[in-house]
Scaffold this active site. Structure first.
Site, PDB file in Angstrom:
ATOM      1  N   GLU A  68       0.854  -1.192   0.000  1.00 21.35           N
ATOM      2  CA  GLU A  68       0.000   0.000   0.000  1.00 21.35           C
ATOM      3  C   GLU A  68       0.895   1.249   0.000  1.00 21.35           C
ATOM      4  O   GLU A  68       1.892   1.302   0.700  1.00 21.35           O
ATOM      5  CB  GLU A  68      -0.920  -0.024   1.237  1.00 21.35           C
ATOM      6  CG  GLU A  68      -1.684   1.248   1.518  1.00 21.35           C
ATOM      7  CD  GLU A  68      -2.512   1.758   0.336  1.00 21.35           C
ATOM      8  OE1 GLU A  68      -3.223   0.970  -0.305  1.00 21.35           O
ATOM      9  OE2 GLU A  68      -2.423   2.971   0.046  1.00 21.35           O
ATOM     10  N   ASP A 117      -6.990   2.289  -8.413  1.00 22.92           N
ATOM     11  CA  ASP A 117      -7.399   3.671  -8.713  1.00 22.92           C
ATOM     12  C   ASP A 117      -7.511   3.841 -10.231  1.00 22.92           C
ATOM     13  O   ASP A 117      -6.611   3.433 -10.970  1.00 22.92           O
ATOM     14  CB  ASP A 117      -6.367   4.658  -8.154  1.00 22.92           C
ATOM     15  CG  ASP A 117      -6.351   4.649  -6.622  1.00 22.92           C
ATOM     16  OD1 ASP A 117      -7.365   4.205  -6.028  1.00 22.92           O
ATOM     17  OD2 ASP A 117      -5.346   5.069  -6.026  1.00 22.92           O
TER      18      ASP A 117
HETATM   19  N1  SAM Z   1      -7.716  -3.179  -2.830  1.00 24.63           N
HETATM   20  C1  SAM Z   1      -8.555  -2.508  -1.851  1.00 24.63           C
HETATM   21  C2  SAM Z   1      -9.988  -2.919  -2.020  1.00 24.63           C
HETATM   22  O1  SAM Z   1     -10.331  -3.483  -3.065  1.00 24.63           O
HETATM   23  O2  SAM Z   1     -10.787  -2.685  -1.096  1.00 24.63           O
HETATM   24  C3  SAM Z   1      -8.367  -0.974  -1.915  1.00 24.63           C
HETATM   25  C4  SAM Z   1      -8.818  -0.317  -3.199  1.00 24.63           C
HETATM   26  S1  SAM Z   1      -8.442   1.426  -3.235  1.00 24.63           S
HETATM   27  C5  SAM Z   1      -9.517   2.043  -4.427  1.00 24.63           C
HETATM   28  C6  SAM Z   1      -6.890   1.464  -4.103  1.00 24.63           C
HETATM   29  C7  SAM Z   1      -5.680   1.456  -3.182  1.00 24.63           C
HETATM   30  O3  SAM Z   1      -4.513   1.339  -3.966  1.00 24.63           O
HETATM   31  C8  SAM Z   1      -5.535   2.727  -2.372  1.00 24.63           C
HETATM   32  O4  SAM Z   1      -5.406   2.408  -1.006  1.00 24.63           O
HETATM   33  C9  SAM Z   1      -4.269   3.376  -2.931  1.00 24.63           C
HETATM   34  O5  SAM Z   1      -3.564   4.124  -1.975  1.00 24.63           O
HETATM   35  C10 SAM Z   1      -3.499   2.163  -3.414  1.00 24.63           C
HETATM   36  N2  SAM Z   1      -2.553   2.479  -4.494  1.00 24.63           N
HETATM   37  C11 SAM Z   1      -2.807   3.203  -5.602  1.00 24.63           C
HETATM   38  N3  SAM Z   1      -1.704   3.306  -6.370  1.00 24.63           N
HETATM   39  C12 SAM Z   1      -0.719   2.618  -5.741  1.00 24.63           C
HETATM   40  C13 SAM Z   1       0.638   2.369  -6.028  1.00 24.63           C
HETATM   41  N4  SAM Z   1       1.232   2.867  -7.123  1.00 24.63           N
HETATM   42  N5  SAM Z   1       1.356   1.616  -5.169  1.00 24.63           N
HETATM   43  C14 SAM Z   1       0.766   1.116  -4.044  1.00 24.63           C
HETATM   44  N6  SAM Z   1      -0.516   1.340  -3.710  1.00 24.63           N
HETATM   45  C15 SAM Z   1      -1.267   2.072  -4.539  1.00 24.63           C
END
Ligand code: SAM
Length: 212
Positions: A68, A117
């Site tokens: 994360e 995202d």
């Molecule tokens: N996977 C979880 C779920 O399905 O409930 C969380 C989904 S949330 C929309 C997307 C997560 O991906 C966020 O917590 C964001 O901070 C993380 N994230 C986005 N880009 C990332 C990156 N380049 N590296 C690590 N984490 C990332």
């Protein structure tokens, strides 16, 4: 998902025994972190960690690593880990752009991307976790017979992800645009936090499994 103003999240994470603090130092040595040679499955963009924790509890013979980017979000996973200790789960706070610094060639057996995202602007396409730029990184760290499993309710992101598969040198093993009504692909499905939220609003969940 970005929780703002969570006081001391970096400090709590820095002290947590569930978090691997210098992940690049473990490159090629992750079996040492877990004390065994079991396969390693990772979730990139883990959010609050429910999916990883449920999988780790259900599959003690697999080692899981949740990745994360934001400490304020990772904090929630760390707090949950305090209530349910899982020997086969570790967490990393990092940007997935650096994933090749952390895992050696073929060190990972499976990659999960859940509700990534969407980055809707075209100029940000390469930041999307299922983009060809990220697929090239996953190619480096994933075992030859490894799989990527991607779920989302965002149809535009799913269409984009499907278009990226072939040009990046991958193949689709299975896919659905309505996971929760797909008899075959729904078997053994573990819900993520976002999946629970969006499916309860009536949004169909899309999923693919790809390999190369
Ligand atoms: N996977 C979880 C779920 O399905 O409930 C969380 C989904 S949330 C929309 C997307 C997560 O991906 C966020 O917590 C964001 O901070 C993380 N994230 C986005 N880009 C990332 C990156 N380049 N590296 C690590 N984490 C990332």
């Amino acid at each position: 998902m970005r929780l703002r103003n969570v006081t001391g999240s970096r400090e709590v994470i820095a002290e947590s025994r569930f978090v691997v603090h210098d992940p690049a130092a473990q490159k090629g040595k992750w079996s040492g972190v877990f004390g065994n040679n079991r396969p390693i499955h990772i979730e990139i963009g883990m959010g609050k960690g429910r999916f990883m924790m449920d999988l780790a509890a259900a599959n003690p013979n697999i080692n899981y690593i949740g990745i994360e980017k934001y400490s304020t979000v990772l904090l929630r996973a760390v707090q949950k880990m305090e209530t349910q200790e899982l020997a086969n789960l570790r967490l990393i706070r990092m940007d997935a752009e650096e994933i090749c610094e952390v895992f050696d060639k073929g060190e990972v057996a499976k990659i999960y991307l859940n509700f990534s995202d969407p980055w809707p602007k075209d100029r940000h396409a390469k930041r999307r976790l299922p983009s060809r730029q990220f697929l090239a990184r996953y190619h480096e760290i994933l075992a030859a017979d490894g799989r990527i499993e991607f779920k989302t309710d965002n149809v535009d992101l799913f269409d984009f992800a499907l278009e990226e598969v072939e040009p990046a040198g991958w193949k689709i093993e299975a896919m659905t645009r309505d996971l929760h009504h797909d008899e075959k692909m729904f078997v053994g499905n573990i819900m993520t936090e976002y999946e629970e939220k969006f499916s309860s609003m009536g949004n169909p969940i899309c999923k693919y499994i790809i390999y190369r």
